[in-house]
Design a protein around this motif. Structure first.
Motif, short mmCIF file in Angstrom:
data_model
loop_
_atom_site.label_atom_id
_atom_site.label_comp_id
_atom_site.label_asym_id
_atom_site.label_seq_id
_atom_site.Cartn_x
_atom_site.Cartn_y
_atom_site.Cartn_z
N TYR A 87 8.10 -30.05 26.44
CA TYR A 87 8.07 -31.01 27.52
C TYR A 87 7.98 -32.43 26.94
O TYR A 87 7.49 -32.62 25.82
N PRO A 88 8.44 -33.43 27.69
CA PRO A 88 8.46 -34.81 27.15
C PRO A 88 7.09 -35.43 26.94
O PRO A 88 6.95 -36.33 26.12
N ASP A 89 6.08 -34.96 27.69
CA ASP A 89 4.76 -35.56 27.54
C ASP A 89 3.69 -34.60 28.06
O ASP A 89 3.99 -33.51 28.57
N GLN A 90 2.44 -35.02 27.94
CA GLN A 90 1.32 -34.16 28.31
C GLN A 90 1.21 -33.96 29.82
O GLN A 90 0.71 -32.91 30.27
N LEU A 91 1.66 -34.93 30.61
CA LEU A 91 1.61 -34.77 32.05
C LEU A 91 2.56 -33.67 32.50
O LEU A 91 2.20 -32.81 33.32
N ALA A 92 3.77 -33.67 31.95
CA ALA A 92 4.73 -32.63 32.28
C ALA A 92 4.20 -31.26 31.84
O ALA A 92 4.39 -30.26 32.53
N GLY A 93 3.52 -31.23 30.70
CA GLY A 93 2.95 -29.98 30.22
C GLY A 93 1.84 -29.48 31.12
O GLY A 93 1.75 -28.28 31.40
N LEU A 94 0.99 -30.40 31.58
CA LEU A 94 -0.09 -30.01 32.50
C LEU A 94 0.49 -29.42 33.78
O LEU A 94 0.00 -28.40 34.29
N LEU A 95 1.52 -30.05 34.31
CA LEU A 95 2.13 -29.56 35.53
C LEU A 95 2.76 -28.19 35.34
O LEU A 95 2.74 -27.35 36.25
N ALA A 96 3.33 -27.96 34.15
CA ALA A 96 3.92 -26.65 33.86
C ALA A 96 2.86 -25.56 33.91
O ALA A 96 3.10 -24.46 34.43
N VAL A 97 1.68 -25.86 33.40
CA VAL A 97 0.58 -24.90 33.44
C VAL A 97 0.08 -24.74 34.87
O VAL A 97 -0.12 -23.61 35.35
N ALA A 98 -0.10 -25.84 35.58
CA ALA A 98 -0.59 -25.78 36.95
C ALA A 98 0.34 -24.99 37.86
O ALA A 98 -0.12 -24.30 38.79
N GLN A 99 1.64 -25.09 37.60
CA GLN A 99 2.63 -24.43 38.44
C GLN A 99 3.00 -23.03 37.96
O GLN A 99 3.85 -22.37 38.56
N THR B 158 7.41 -32.85 22.77
CA THR B 158 8.53 -33.08 21.87
C THR B 158 8.05 -33.51 20.49
O THR B 158 7.33 -34.50 20.35
N ALA B 159 8.40 -32.74 19.48
CA ALA B 159 8.10 -33.03 18.07
C ALA B 159 6.61 -33.02 17.76
O ALA B 159 6.18 -33.53 16.73
N TYR B 160 5.78 -32.43 18.61
CA TYR B 160 4.35 -32.35 18.35
C TYR B 160 4.08 -31.46 17.14
O TYR B 160 4.71 -30.41 16.96
N ALA B 161 3.10 -31.82 16.33
CA ALA B 161 2.69 -31.00 15.19
C ALA B 161 2.17 -29.65 15.65
O ALA B 161 2.23 -28.66 14.90
N GLU B 162 1.67 -29.58 16.88
CA GLU B 162 1.13 -28.33 17.41
C GLU B 162 2.16 -27.21 17.43
O GLU B 162 1.80 -26.02 17.38
#
Length: 295
Positions: free
Chosen positions: A186-198, A165-169
């Protein structure tokens, strides 16, 4: 020893503590007088506590398993504000995208979340000089089957990109030709990691430090981090330099903060403070907020 969550369960537990502290510290700060450089520093000295807006992002600012605020920015804040005559810090957790609105609506006194300095953000808040500079990286599937190394690769392959959310990336990816509405948020990096893993996303974009930390902590066998890279914006290198942010007009507090920060940079103390969070001499910087605000 610095406490850090090391598993999904620990991260969830930390999030629960995060919410509890947020509920405890949700009342607004009193309105400041920002004429003639502002009077916030004097008010903070009188009350003895400064409220820090944090966004639960490791390693920049988060709540540990012991329900204590930590991270490179809060640990730096504890030292600098104590030297400015403000002995206590109180975390006010919020989502990253709510940090600037929260600061300007006086939910807390300062953003202490490793926020990148950008010209657009400089129109909304007053930045201290950066305390670090970092590159970007991607979380990808193990083995990086699509060969994703940067945002140009995302565009070229049509890979599904995610970020926070709102990341400069997000802006960096759009500048490289990725459609903004195609980027999953995604709200944070953990949620993002899980999105990639899944398999819901092919890559999650964040700072190299964020990516390295969440990959190492979760030890998820389905993902890995890419090598760091320097993104571009408007045809120029986009230096990811993070800093504390204050309300517009609070120049007295910002200047006093900068003075202490500069002393820590010159003595090497800054690196010693942030090293436990994965920062190295490579992340130290002499860039200024004035330079970065010009773009």
């Amino acid at each position: 020893m610095i406490e850090r969550p090391v598993s999904r369960r620990s991260l969830i537990a930390g999030a629960a503590a995060f919410g509890t502290l947020g509920a405890a510290g949700c009342s607004r700060v009193s309105t400041a007088d920002v004429t003639d450089g502002g009077n916030l520093l004097e008010r903070l000295r009188a009350q003895g506590t400064v409220r820090l807006g944090i966004a639960g992002e490791i390693p920049f600012g988060y709540i540990s398993k012991k329900a204590e605020v930590t991270g490179e920015a809060p640990e730096l804040a504890k030292i600098i504000f104590k030297r400015l005559g403000v002995p206590h810090v109180q975390p006010v957790p919020t989502e990253f995208g709510s940090l600037i609105p929260g600061l300007n609506s006086q939910q807390f006194d300062v953003i202490s979340a490793g926020m990148f300095i950008t010209p657009e953000r400089c129109k909304q808040v007053l930045f201290a000089d950066p305390d670090y500079q970092v590159l970007d990286a991607l979380i990808v599937r193990k083995g990086n089957p699509k060969g994703l190394r940067n945002y140009a690769d995302i565009k070229r392959t049509g890979a599904k990109l995610a970020s926070g959310t709102a990341y400069a990336e997000i802006d960096y990816a759009v500048d490289a030709g990725v459609k903004r509405d195609s980027i999953q948020i995604y709200p944070d990096q953990l949620a993002g990691l899980l999105a990639v893993a899944q398999g819901r996303a092919d890559a999650f974009a964040g700072t190299s430090l964020t990516v390295r930390n969440v990959v190492e902590q979760t030890k998820n066998p389905k993902v890995e981090g890419t090598e760091p890279f320097l993104p571009r914006l408007d045809g120029k290198p986009a230096y990811g330099a993070g800093a504390f942010a204050f309300r517009k007009g609070e120049t007295k507090l910002r200047n006093a903060f900068n003075e202490q920060l500069l002393k820590m940079k010159k003595s090497g103390e800054l690196l010693r403070v942030v090293k436990p969070f994965g920062f190295t001499a490579t992340e130290m910087t002499d860039l200024t907020a004035e330079e970065l605000c010009k773009g």
